[in-house]
Design an enzyme around this catalytic site. Structure first.
Site, PDB file in Angstrom:
ATOM      1  N   LEU A 199       0.847  -1.197   0.000  1.00  0.00           N
ATOM      2  CA  LEU A 199       0.000   0.000   0.000  1.00  0.00           C
ATOM      3  C   LEU A 199       0.878   1.242   0.000  1.00  0.00           C
ATOM      4  CD1 LEU A 199      -2.844  -0.928   2.509  1.00  0.00           C
ATOM      5  CD2 LEU A 199      -2.688  -1.331   0.041  1.00  0.00           C
ATOM      6  N   GLY A 240       2.013  -5.865   8.219  1.00  0.00           N
ATOM      7  CA  GLY A 240       1.966  -4.438   7.910  1.00  0.00           C
ATOM      8  C   GLY A 240       1.044  -4.178   6.732  1.00  0.00           C
ATOM      9  N   ASP A 241       1.550  -3.472   5.707  1.00  0.00           N
ATOM     10  CA  ASP A 241       0.717  -3.184   4.533  1.00  0.00           C
ATOM     11  C   ASP A 241       1.230  -3.928   3.311  1.00  0.00           C
ATOM     12  OD1 ASP A 241       3.055  -1.826   4.208  1.00  0.00           O
ATOM     13  OD2 ASP A 241       2.156   0.128   3.787  1.00  0.00           O
ATOM     14  N   GLU A 242       1.831  -5.096   3.531  1.00  0.00           N
ATOM     15  CA  GLU A 242       2.366  -5.919   2.434  1.00  0.00           C
ATOM     16  C   GLU A 242       1.443  -7.100   2.175  1.00  0.00           C
ATOM     17  OE1 GLU A 242       6.472  -7.328   2.617  1.00  0.00           O
ATOM     18  OE2 GLU A 242       6.756  -5.851   4.199  1.00  0.00           O
TER      19      GLU A 242
END
Lengths: 353, 195
Positions: A199, A240-242
């Site tokens: 993201l 996280g945002d992965e």
């Protein structure tokens, strides 16, 4: 009551923890069990209130007071050590102002029995003391079994969590699941595509709108990614945002391009959260696994990382397909290997549908 | 049936014959598990299958086996707590016999969903009794025979026990008391705690 001569023998059987006191407050008779509490003591003739301290009611300080409090629950304590606490009740007896005080261990019965090594025979057959001791032991045993069960269940829960394939926040698969799916595909040498999605601007959402907003965004992103993929694809959050998507049997770059651009387009639409709007985008790196290519898990993850990095570097909100030229770029990630060919990166901008 | 009952069988095999034999039993009985949890409930249908499997693996007849289970329950160091709870039943072996009618209620007081078979003492004379018990636990009469024979020793009483057979969901054990104070017996302090 005219004939009280066999009274002590009767009481010894019915309530073996009693004391008989005369008008002057001296002990005239003691039940056999109570005697066991102080086997060495000369009970006969001792003053009741010198052997026992009356804790409640506090007003009782003389044998006259005691007589006035006949029929009331008494809290007593032996004055010398061990200062066992006892419950009791006094009753008037006979014409000569004598008193009978019957005693019991009350709730301290477990300690009392241990301290004075009492047996079944020390309690009247109708006394519930042994039943109480039985219950205490039975319940402790049962409680220990429950405690062990809880410990084992807790251990099993931790083990299950460790083996879980689900990301609890989003309901997507987790890194362990991806490893598992990819390892299986590689083992079978069956073709698949691997997309890695990061993201963009997510940190900004978290920092300005808080973690609740961040969590909401991650859950929305997860839903969109599941929407845009097939049921046989594995959509996972690595942390996280992965995110990562494994698409088995996909070798059509145009189709993947459409999926990627549709996903980015939907992710770029503001996500409302508690009256505010969270604006993010996404960068995607994509790599194909071709059977017989000799690629392995490590090289694939490395390649997809290089492609993702290229998307980030060239302005975010893009999808990049891996090729070796990407490794020539000066600011490639430190762990990416340098390729030897010199073709240009293929960078896809989101294509409007 | 309560996990405590299945667990008792598991501990009997494990403590007396080793964990490997128990794993064998679990496979022969097709339990689909290796460990019974003492505080969970299991299907009643497992019991006959399990007892048959223990018999097959250990090469023992079921009556002999279940009598040994009864002995194990009140004599093995790992089950000292249970022996103590039995001794709360009375000061003498005869008092213990008289308390048997209450045994299922006593068990329920300790663990509310533990249902033992019905037990009834019949007294023909001061030295001749029989214990009639239900068979909601298969071969419970044999378990009681082993248990009571061991408890007689525990109290130092000399008693002859004999299995009288069973019919219509009950089993009967006859007890002839030869001497109440035959030996010293094992000590029992009301206030001591099983560790």
């Amino acid at each position: 009551m005219t004939d009280t001569q066999n009274m002590p023998a009767v009481l010894d059987m019915l309530c073996p923890m009693y004391v008989m006191i005369n008008r002057t407050g001296h002990i005239t008779h003691v039940g056999p069990t109570l005697r066991k509490l102080r086997p060495e003591m000369a009970w006969g003739g001792a003053r009741f209130l010198e052997v026992f301290a009356l804790k409640r009611p506090r007003a009782v300080t003389s044998v006259t007071d005691l007589r006035d409090h006949a029929g009331i629950k008494l809290h007593l304590q032996l004055r010398d050590a061990p200062a066992t606490e006892l419950k009791g009740v006094a009753v008037k007896c006979g014409a000569e102002d004598a008193l009978i005080v019957n005693l019991s261990f009350g709730i301290s019965v477990v300690d009392g029995v241990q301290t004075y090594d009492l047996t079944h025979a020390d309690f009247a057959p109708t006394d519930l003391a042994t039943e109480m001791l039985y219950l205490v032991e039975a319940k402790s045993t049962a409680m220990e079994a429950w405690r062990k069960l809880n410990l084992r269940l807790q251990g099993a829960k931790i083990a299950a969590e460790e083996q879980a394939f689900t990301d609890t926040l989003t309901g997507l698969k987790n890194r362990r699941a991806v490893d598992h799916v990819m390892a299986r595909a590689l083992q079978r040498d069956s073709q698949f595509a691997l997309m890695q999605l990061d993201l963009d601007f997510f940190k900004r959402v978290n920092d300005t709108l808080g973690h609740a907003a961040g969590d909401h965004v991650l859950q929305t992103v997860a839903r969109i990614m599941v929407d845009e993929t097939r049921s046989e694809d594995t959509v996972a959050r690595l942390g996280g945002d992965e995110f990562v998507i494994v698409l088995p049997g996909v070798r059509d770059a145009a189709a993947l391009r459409r999926i990627g651009s549709r996903m980015i387009k939907r992710l770029e639409m503001p996500i409302p959260f508690e009256g505010r709007e969270c604006c993010i985008s996404a960068s995607i790196g994509t790599v194909f696994f071709e059977p017989g290519s000799g690629a392995n898990m490590r090289t694939l993850l490395d390649d997809v990382d290089v492609a993702l990095y290229a998307s980030k570097r060239t302005g975010r909100g893009r999808q990049t397909f891996y090729n070796e030229d990407l490794r020539q770029t000066t600011d490639a990630p430190a762990h990416a290997h340098t390729g030897d060919t010199n073709r240009k990166a293929v960078i896809m901008r989101p294509v409007p549908e | 049936m309560h996990g405590l009952i299945y667990r008792a069988l598991q501990c009997f095999v494990t403590d007396s014959y080793g964990p490997d034999r128990w794993i064998e039993v679990a496979m022969v009985a097709d339990l689909g598990l290796v460990e019974f949890e003492a505080m969970l409930m299991y299907d009643d249908a497992i019991a006959p299958r399990l007892i048959a499997a223990v018999g097959a693996v250990l090469g023992r007849s079921e009556p002999d086996l279940m009598e040994d289970v009864g002995t194990y329950l009140v004599s093995h160091p790992n089950t000292e707590g249970l022996r103590r709870l039995m001794r709360f039943g009375g000061v003498t072996f005869v008092e213990l016999l008289h308390s048997l009618d209450d045994l299922p209620d006593r068990a329920r007081l300790a663990v509310s969903d533990l249902n033992l078979p019905h037990i009834e003492l019949r007294e023909y004379s001061s030295s001749h009794f029989s214990v009639i018990c239900g068979t909601s636990i298969p071969r419970f009469g044999h378990v009681m025979m082993g248990l009571l024979r061991t408890m007689a020793d525990d109290y130092g009483a000399l008693a002859l026990l004999e299995f009288q057979g069973g019919a219509k969901g009950t089993e009967t054990v006859s007890i002839t008391l030869v001497e109440t104070e035959f030996a010293k017996g094992r000590s029992f302090a009301l206030g001591a705690r099983a560790s």
